[in-house]
Design a protein around this motif. Structure first.
Motif, PDB file in Angstrom:
ATOM      1  N   ILE A   1       0.863  -1.175   0.000  1.00  0.00           N
ATOM      2  CA  ILE A   1       0.000   0.000   0.000  1.00  0.00           C
ATOM      3  C   ILE A   1       0.895   1.219   0.000  1.00  0.00           C
ATOM      4  CG2 ILE A   1      -1.544   1.379   1.454  1.00  0.00           C
ATOM      5  CD1 ILE A   1      -2.929  -1.216   2.152  1.00  0.00           C
ATOM      6  N   CYS A   2       0.691   2.098  -0.980  1.00  0.00           N
ATOM      7  CA  CYS A   2       1.474   3.319  -1.009  1.00  0.00           C
ATOM      8  C   CYS A   2       0.732   4.389  -1.791  1.00  0.00           C
ATOM      9  CB  CYS A   2       2.872   3.057  -1.557  1.00  0.00           C
ATOM     10  SG  CYS A   2       2.899   2.760  -3.311  1.00  0.00           S
ATOM     11  N   ALA A   3       1.325   5.565  -1.890  1.00  0.00           N
ATOM     12  CA  ALA A   3       0.632   6.710  -2.469  1.00  0.00           C
ATOM     13  C   ALA A   3       0.851   6.855  -3.970  1.00  0.00           C
ATOM     14  CB  ALA A   3       1.073   7.985  -1.747  1.00  0.00           C
ATOM     15  N   THR A   4       1.551   5.899  -4.571  1.00  0.00           N
ATOM     16  CA  THR A   4       1.875   5.998  -5.999  1.00  0.00           C
ATOM     17  C   THR A   4       0.867   5.239  -6.851  1.00  0.00           C
ATOM     18  OG1 THR A   4       4.195   6.033  -5.395  1.00  0.00           O
ATOM     19  CG2 THR A   4       3.693   5.519  -7.693  1.00  0.00           C
ATOM     20  N   PRO A   5       0.297   5.873  -7.864  1.00  0.00           N
ATOM     21  CA  PRO A   5      -0.672   5.157  -8.698  1.00  0.00           C
ATOM     22  C   PRO A   5      -0.040   4.317  -9.811  1.00  0.00           C
ATOM     23  CG  PRO A   5      -0.661   7.493  -9.264  1.00  0.00           C
ATOM     24  CD  PRO A   5       0.365   7.306  -8.177  1.00  0.00           C
ATOM     25  N   GLN A   6       1.280   4.480 -10.082  1.00  0.00           N
ATOM     26  CA  GLN A   6       1.887   3.736 -11.191  1.00  0.00           C
ATOM     27  C   GLN A   6       2.290   2.342 -10.730  1.00  0.00           C
ATOM     28  OE1 GLN A   6       2.932   7.070 -10.729  1.00  0.00           O
ATOM     29  NE2 GLN A   6       1.522   7.650 -12.361  1.00  0.00           N
ATOM     30  N   PRO A   7       1.787   1.306 -11.418  1.00  0.00           N
ATOM     31  CA  PRO A   7       2.150  -0.053 -11.017  1.00  0.00           C
ATOM     32  C   PRO A   7       3.567  -0.402 -11.460  1.00  0.00           C
ATOM     33  CG  PRO A   7       0.777  -0.125 -12.977  1.00  0.00           C
ATOM     34  CD  PRO A   7       0.883   1.324 -12.581  1.00  0.00           C
TER      35      PRO A   7
ATOM     36  N   PRO B   1      -6.992   2.000  -6.791  1.00  0.00           N
ATOM     37  CA  PRO B   1      -7.137   3.084  -5.808  1.00  0.00           C
ATOM     38  C   PRO B   1      -7.993   2.599  -4.633  1.00  0.00           C
ATOM     39  CG  PRO B   1      -8.470   3.519  -7.769  1.00  0.00           C
ATOM     40  CD  PRO B   1      -7.726   2.250  -8.037  1.00  0.00           C
ATOM     41  N   LEU B   2      -7.581   2.951  -3.425  1.00  0.00           N
ATOM     42  CA  LEU B   2      -8.344   2.531  -2.242  1.00  0.00           C
ATOM     43  C   LEU B   2      -9.144   3.679  -1.638  1.00  0.00           C
ATOM     44  CD1 LEU B   2      -5.677   0.361  -0.404  1.00  0.00           C
ATOM     45  CD2 LEU B   2      -7.745  -0.453  -1.564  1.00  0.00           C
ATOM     46  N   GLY B   3      -8.576   4.887  -1.691  1.00  0.00           N
ATOM     47  CA  GLY B   3      -9.204   6.030  -1.052  1.00  0.00           C
ATOM     48  C   GLY B   3      -8.107   6.897  -0.466  1.00  0.00           C
ATOM     49  N   SER B   4      -8.472   7.903   0.292  1.00  0.00           N
ATOM     50  CA  SER B   4      -7.429   8.772   0.821  1.00  0.00           C
ATOM     51  C   SER B   4      -7.549   8.938   2.331  1.00  0.00           C
ATOM     52  CB  SER B   4      -7.457  10.135   0.129  1.00  0.00           C
ATOM     53  OG  SER B   4      -8.585  10.850   0.537  1.00  0.00           O
ATOM     54  N   MET B   5      -6.407   9.192   2.954  1.00  0.00           N
ATOM     55  CA  MET B   5      -6.372   9.465   4.383  1.00  0.00           C
ATOM     56  C   MET B   5      -6.269  10.965   4.578  1.00  0.00           C
ATOM     57  SD  MET B   5      -3.919   6.562   6.027  1.00  0.00           S
ATOM     58  CE  MET B   5      -4.299   6.819   7.748  1.00  0.00           C
ATOM     59  N   ARG B   6      -6.981  11.457   5.579  1.00  0.00           N
ATOM     60  CA  ARG B   6      -6.976  12.890   5.861  1.00  0.00           C
ATOM     61  C   ARG B   6      -6.042  13.184   7.028  1.00  0.00           C
ATOM     62  NH1 ARG B   6     -12.550  16.093   6.027  1.00  0.00           N
ATOM     63  NH2 ARG B   6     -12.204  15.634   3.820  1.00  0.00           N
ATOM     64  N   TYR B   7      -5.112  14.105   6.803  1.00  0.00           N
ATOM     65  CA  TYR B   7      -4.160  14.519   7.829  1.00  0.00           C
ATOM     66  C   TYR B   7      -4.498  15.926   8.292  1.00  0.00           C
ATOM     67  CZ  TYR B   7      -1.143  10.567   6.654  1.00  0.00           C
ATOM     68  OH  TYR B   7      -0.637   9.314   6.473  1.00  0.00           O
ATOM     69  N   ARG B   8      -4.444  16.154   9.602  1.00  0.00           N
ATOM     70  CA  ARG B   8      -4.656  17.497  10.151  1.00  0.00           C
ATOM     71  C   ARG B   8      -3.429  17.914  10.959  1.00  0.00           C
ATOM     72  NH1 ARG B   8     -10.657  16.441  12.552  1.00  0.00           N
ATOM     73  NH2 ARG B   8     -10.118  18.174  13.931  1.00  0.00           N
ATOM     74  N   ALA B   9      -3.156  19.209  10.963  1.00  0.00           N
ATOM     75  CA  ALA B   9      -2.025  19.752  11.731  1.00  0.00           C
ATOM     76  C   ALA B   9      -2.490  19.853  13.184  1.00  0.00           C
ATOM     77  CB  ALA B   9      -1.620  21.114  11.195  1.00  0.00           C
ATOM     78  N   LEU B  10      -1.929  19.003  14.060  1.00  0.00           N
ATOM     79  CA  LEU B  10      -2.429  18.897  15.434  1.00  0.00           C
ATOM     80  C   LEU B  10      -1.306  19.090  16.444  1.00  0.00           C
ATOM     81  CD1 LEU B  10      -4.661  15.715  14.885  1.00  0.00           C
ATOM     82  CD2 LEU B  10      -5.418  18.111  14.919  1.00  0.00           C
ATOM     83  N   ALA B  11      -1.706  19.576  17.617  1.00  0.00           N
ATOM     84  CA  ALA B  11      -0.748  19.756  18.711  1.00  0.00           C
ATOM     85  C   ALA B  11      -1.509  19.730  20.028  1.00  0.00           C
ATOM     86  CB  ALA B  11      -0.004  21.078  18.552  1.00  0.00           C
TER      87      ALA B  11
ATOM     88  N   PRO C   1      -3.567  10.109  -1.030  1.00  0.00           N
ATOM     89  CA  PRO C   1      -4.233   8.981  -1.691  1.00  0.00           C
ATOM     90  C   PRO C   1      -3.478   7.684  -1.414  1.00  0.00           C
ATOM     91  CG  PRO C   1      -2.851  10.126  -3.261  1.00  0.00           C
ATOM     92  CD  PRO C   1      -2.753  10.896  -1.963  1.00  0.00           C
ATOM     93  N   LEU C   2      -4.211   6.600  -1.343  1.00  0.00           N
ATOM     94  CA  LEU C   2      -3.559   5.298  -1.125  1.00  0.00           C
ATOM     95  C   LEU C   2      -3.971   4.322  -2.222  1.00  0.00           C
ATOM     96  CD1 LEU C   2      -3.968   4.826   2.732  1.00  0.00           C
ATOM     97  CD2 LEU C   2      -1.918   5.507   1.482  1.00  0.00           C
TER      98      LEU C   2
END
Lengths: 297, 297
Positions: free
Chosen positions: B143-149, B157-167, B263-264
């Motif tokens: 599993i990685c973020a690259t779409p090229q096989p 494509p599996l979907g995407s993970m959402r990242y937030r800037a947190l502290a 994206p993953l």
């Protein structure tokens, strides 16, 4: 470009009047500093230092030092304008075992790093690799289960982490309906951190079980807990990593009351500089809040 | 001992009457199987297969196959007595990015692995290394973020993970008392996963900030969250990894409403066998429970 690491070694030895003090000033081992100066001399084909009657630069050495100072002043000016450039000098490079990083390490050091801010470059390594990195001078300190220091380093016992054999209730009901038994150990999937992880073997030895067992391999502390929560296997998990999951009953003991203790030691370079010494004192004072006392400590 | 991997390749090609089918049977790429047979012939100094008029073993090949069958039967008997020996054959070797392993991976695959038990050997790798391992045939999927096989593989494509800037709230009060600003970004310590992690740069680019920033390096998903909770820095964290810490206010947004999507993609060998195909179908059906839809998916 010249190799300024080599010039910095020369400058430190001359300024501090000695290899040992020069090395301490740079946060390097004495042998690393000597090697750098030898390499500089080998590249130039001429000595840069005379060792007797007192340590002093040769004419060539003096010319190099003059150049190095000029560059330092230029850098000084640059740093005033681009302060972020200077930060890599302050970053402490340490190798920490994954389970410490997943549990007590951050709360134990956060106050120490707060002000003035101390930045860390952490490497996640099992103990053999961590000690090799100490030996090669790639990290200034490491946490691992080995009490023997590498040459040029000191070691301090920190305490021990307690591991319990845990699984989801659904997993236990399916694979251990009648509790631990050799039959169940032979077929119940286990989660193991990696091929060198012997914790599971130590645990099974407590039960007198020394046969093979089916297992997943998952070299991530957090991934390990997630696999256990999802019911994919049981595994030895640091108690403090899953306090909440235990309280909520999402993870339960395979074997209540039984656990495996893993001792942890702090290794650091003997002459790693003031920041490293201060971190050492801080760790020795705070680690006991998170770790159980060691038998030998 | 003989190298039985080479004999197994020969047996599969002869039994399945073809390199492609033989490779599929073994869960290997066709090129890996050809290489094994070439290596076997090189070691013996004689061909083991004739390719025409039809694929068939030579006299030497037949003798080797006979031996291989005998060994297989012996192994069969042994496995009946020591079933755990057979498990390594079933273990699926996959490279998973650390943040997936720390979040949705285990709940997404646990049902698939439950019965009959499927064991996994997981490697935690960033994407370049993961794809290299695919290419080298060391893992059957990643599993990685690259779409090229990579060659010989498929990608979904599996979907995407959402990242937030947190502290932590204390960290924000100290370093961002007036919210995000270039002044604050220049001095506030950041937590970065590793030197190749560009998420923080992508986030700061959203603010038009492209200068250097002080940062810790911490290549552990769980360690990363622990450093943030302890107030040592802010960092981009997968929302779903810290649902609870967000609810409880132990982590807060630096910048409410803003996030970065990653994206993953699921990469797997084209002829990786039935288990891998079934895992692929399972992942494609379940991953959307944890991942946001991709723009292109």
């Amino acid at each position: 470009m010249l190799d300024y690491k080599l010039l910095a070694a020369l400058a430190a030895v001359v300024d501090q009047q000695g290899f040992e003090r020069g090395a301490r000033h740079l946060g390097l081992t004495q042998s690393a500093v000597s090697q750098r100066i030898k390499l500089l001399e080998a590249r130039l084909g001429q000595p840069v230092l005379v060792r007797a009657p007192r340590l002093a630069p040769t004419a060539l050495g003096r010319r190099l030092l003059e150049h190095a100072r000029q560059v330092q002043w230029l850098e000084h000016d640059l740093l005033e304008q681009v302060p972020a450039l200077g930060e890599s000098k302050q970053r402490l490079r340490l190798a920490i075992n994954a389970d410490s990083l997943a549990t007590w390490w951050a709360p134990a050091v956060s106050e120490f790093c707060a002000r003035p801010p101390i930045l860390m470059e952490l490497l996640v390594e099992d103990q053999d690799v961590a000690l090799k990195r100490m030996r090669d001078g790639e990290v200034a300190g490491c946490i691992c289960a080995t009490p023997q220091p590498v040459q040029g380093a000191r070691v301090h016992p920190l305490g021990s982490m307690r591991y319990r054999a845990l699984a989801s209730p659904a997993y236990l009901a399916r694979h251990f309906p009648r509790g631990p038994s050799p039959e169940a150990f032979r077929t119940a999937p286990v989660i193991v951190y990696g091929p060198d992880d012997r914790l599971q073997h130590r645990y099974l030895a407590l039960h007198g079980f020394r046969e093979a067992f089916p297992h997943h391999l998952c070299p991530s502390s957090e991934g390990f807990v997630r696999l256990a929560l999802a019911g994919m296997g049981y595994g030895l998990i640091p108690e403090q990593q899953v306090t909440r999951e235990l309280e909520e009953g999402r993870l339960v003991d395979l074997d209540p009351g039984r656990h495996v203790e893993v001792p942890l030691y702090w290794h650091h370079w003997r002459h790693g500089g003031r920041t490293l010494d201060a971190l050492t004192s801080h760790l020795l004072a705070t680690a006991r809040q998170w770790l159980a006392p060691l038998d030998d400590g």
